[in-house]
Design an enzyme around this catalytic site. Structure first.
Site, PDB file in Angstrom:
ATOM      1  N   THR A  12       0.788  -1.445  -0.168  1.00  0.00           N
ATOM      2  CA  THR A  12      -0.415   0.096  -0.080  1.00  0.00           C
ATOM      3  C   THR A  12       0.601   1.118  -0.199  1.00  0.00           C
ATOM      4  O   THR A  12       0.438   2.666  -0.858  1.00  0.00           O
ATOM      5  CB  THR A  12      -0.649  -0.283   1.485  1.00  0.00           C
ATOM      6  OG1 THR A  12      -1.670  -1.004   0.733  1.00  0.00           O
ATOM      7  CG2 THR A  12      -1.375   1.714   1.350  1.00  0.00           C
ATOM      8  N   SER A  54       1.191  -7.351  -0.565  1.00  0.00           N
ATOM      9  CA  SER A  54       2.217  -8.884  -0.189  1.00  0.00           C
ATOM     10  C   SER A  54       1.325 -10.062   0.310  1.00  0.00           C
ATOM     11  O   SER A  54       2.245 -10.915   0.267  1.00  0.00           O
ATOM     12  CB  SER A  54       2.918  -8.054   1.058  1.00  0.00           C
ATOM     13  OG  SER A  54       1.675  -7.620   1.876  1.00  0.00           O
ATOM     14  N   THR A  86       1.664  -4.360   4.559  1.00  0.00           N
ATOM     15  CA  THR A  86       1.589  -4.596   5.704  1.00  0.00           C
ATOM     16  C   THR A  86       0.544  -5.899   6.085  1.00  0.00           C
ATOM     17  O   THR A  86       1.298  -7.043   6.916  1.00  0.00           O
ATOM     18  CB  THR A  86       0.698  -3.781   6.314  1.00  0.00           C
ATOM     19  OG1 THR A  86      -0.884  -3.716   5.703  1.00  0.00           O
ATOM     20  CG2 THR A  86       1.082  -2.289   6.107  1.00  0.00           C
ATOM     21  N   ASP A  87       0.000  -7.195   5.017  1.00  0.00           N
ATOM     22  CA  ASP A  87       0.121  -8.109   5.231  1.00  0.00           C
ATOM     23  C   ASP A  87       0.715  -9.227   5.502  1.00  0.00           C
ATOM     24  O   ASP A  87       0.535  -9.598   6.416  1.00  0.00           O
ATOM     25  CB  ASP A  87      -1.494  -8.260   3.859  1.00  0.00           C
ATOM     26  CG  ASP A  87      -2.325  -7.940   3.375  1.00  0.00           C
ATOM     27  OD1 ASP A  87      -2.679  -6.722   4.299  1.00  0.00           O
ATOM     28  OD2 ASP A  87      -2.231  -8.099   2.101  1.00  0.00           O
TER      29      ASP A  87
HETATM   30  N1  ASP Z   1      -2.653  -5.612   1.092  1.00  0.00           N
HETATM   31  C1  ASP Z   1      -1.314  -4.640   1.547  1.00  0.00           C
HETATM   32  C2  ASP Z   1      -0.391  -5.456   0.965  1.00  0.00           C
HETATM   33  O1  ASP Z   1       0.238  -5.765   1.402  1.00  0.00           O
HETATM   34  C3  ASP Z   1      -2.124  -3.825   2.498  1.00  0.00           C
HETATM   35  C4  ASP Z   1      -0.382  -3.304   2.844  1.00  0.00           C
HETATM   36  O2  ASP Z   1       0.265  -3.146   2.267  1.00  0.00           O
HETATM   37  O3  ASP Z   1      -0.836  -1.896   3.496  1.00  0.00           O
HETATM   38  O4  ASP Z   1       0.060  -4.798   0.657  1.00  0.00           O
END
Ligand code: ASP
Length: 324
Positions: A12, A54, A86-87
């Site tokens: 993200t 991710s 973050t995932d």
């Molecule tokens: N879905 C996103 C990812 O992990 C979430 C994020 O980056 O906050 O790529």
């Protein structure tokens, strides 16, 4: 001036919101365009290693990040920041924590709001992560996750909220430090660092979560030649429904290493209960208890141990996280 390597990998923090309000990846990573942030304070070297959400990141990409950092250490870099979705951020961070020598600060960060959303946290987190990576006091802390002005260990941090910017928390133990305006301050330290060098990653290491009334069906689905290892998120202190036991035993008979953690958010798995399916029976059957790690971290640790070719006793010792 400290030389800091920024490795961008997607997530993200690299995405934008479109006119329909959907969060989409960009061909050009906007965070990688911020190479002049903290100009005059650090020398920032930028590497756009890949650009993936991710959920698309696998241990193969984690190994590529590790190898990039090893090269940078050999070239004399002072610190590393990795931007990541973050995932699965906690899994990549812990993989790096286990497989890198603890010689320079390595910090993983990301964002909960994409680059053009109101209140976007990406640039701020990126700046804090660089400040942490550039600080002398950050040496010897293991791989860290810096988000929302908090410093967490890769070993224990976890994503706790789907969208909130304060999503990264360290249950049971708390963060080890804070970023106060422009510098890190530490309050705690890990009591033991672990290092296990690997040059490839094995596949087919699985994670199953126990539930009330669980039987052997899912375990039997793993009863094949490919399965290299299994982590079970057990109930409470580390217990399983008795109906699972015959199928668990069939996996053990195949010499598949099985690690037991708890599905609880807080606390550690321990062999306390002496009833059918209780932790004491599971330990006697040969399950390896892994204290303090959540299921996804224990899976990374098992995968790293298996990739290093650790024999059974060494693997069991490696999987113990606490000192007791
Ligand atoms: N879905 C996103 C990812 O992990 C979430 C994020 O980056 O906050 O790529």
């Amino acid at each position: 001036m400290k030389k800091i390597l920024a490795i961008h990998t997607g997530g993200t923090i690299s995405m934008s919101q479109n006119d329909q309000g959907e969060i989409v990846p960009n061909a050009q990573n906007p965070i990688a365009q911020q190479a002049t942030i903290l100009d005059g304070q650090v020398q920032l070297i930028t590497d756009e290693l890949f650009n993936l959400p991710s959920p698309h990141v696998t241990p193969v990409q984690m190994l590529a990040i590790k190898q990039r950092i090893v090269r940078a250490i050999a070239d004399g870099i002072d610190g590393v920041v990795i931007t990541h979705g973050t995932d699965t951020l906690e899994e990549t961070a812990y993989f790096l924590d286990l497989t890198l020598p603890d010689t320079i600060p390595v910090v993983v960060t990301g964002a909960m709001r994409s680059s053009n959303e109101v209140g976007s946290d990406g640039l701020h987190n990126f700046q804090s992560a660089i400040q942490v990576a550039a600080a002398d006091v950050s040496r010897g802390q293991g791989v860290m996750v810096v988000m929302n002005d908090e410093i967490h260990t890769a070993r224990y941090v976890t994503k706790t909220h789907t969208t909130n910017v304060a999503t990264f928390r360290t249950p049971t133990f708390g963060p080890i430090g804070l970023v106060v305006k422009d510098h890190p301050t530490y309050f705690q330290q890990l009591i033991r660092q672990e290092f296990c060098d690997i040059d490839h990653v094995v596949g087919h290491v699985y994670l199953l979560k126990a539930f009330a009334g669980m039987d052997g069906t899912l375990f039997d689905a793993l009863n094949n030649d490919q399965t290299a290892g299994l982590v079970i998120e057990g109930l409470g202190a580390g217990n399983l429904p008795p109906q699972t036991l015959p199928a668990v035993q069939r996996l053990l008979d195949r010499k598949i290493p099985i690690v037991l953690v708890s599905r609880c958010y807080n606390g550690v798995a321990e062999d306390i209960y002496d009833y059918q399916g209780g932790g004491i029976e599971l330990r006697k059957m040969g399950l390896m208890l892994c204290q303090g790690l959540n299921g996804q971290k224990a899976r990374i640790k098992l995968l790293v141990g298996l990739s290093a070719g650790l024999p059974n006793d060494a693997l069991r010792e490696f999987l113990k996280t606490a000192v007791s």
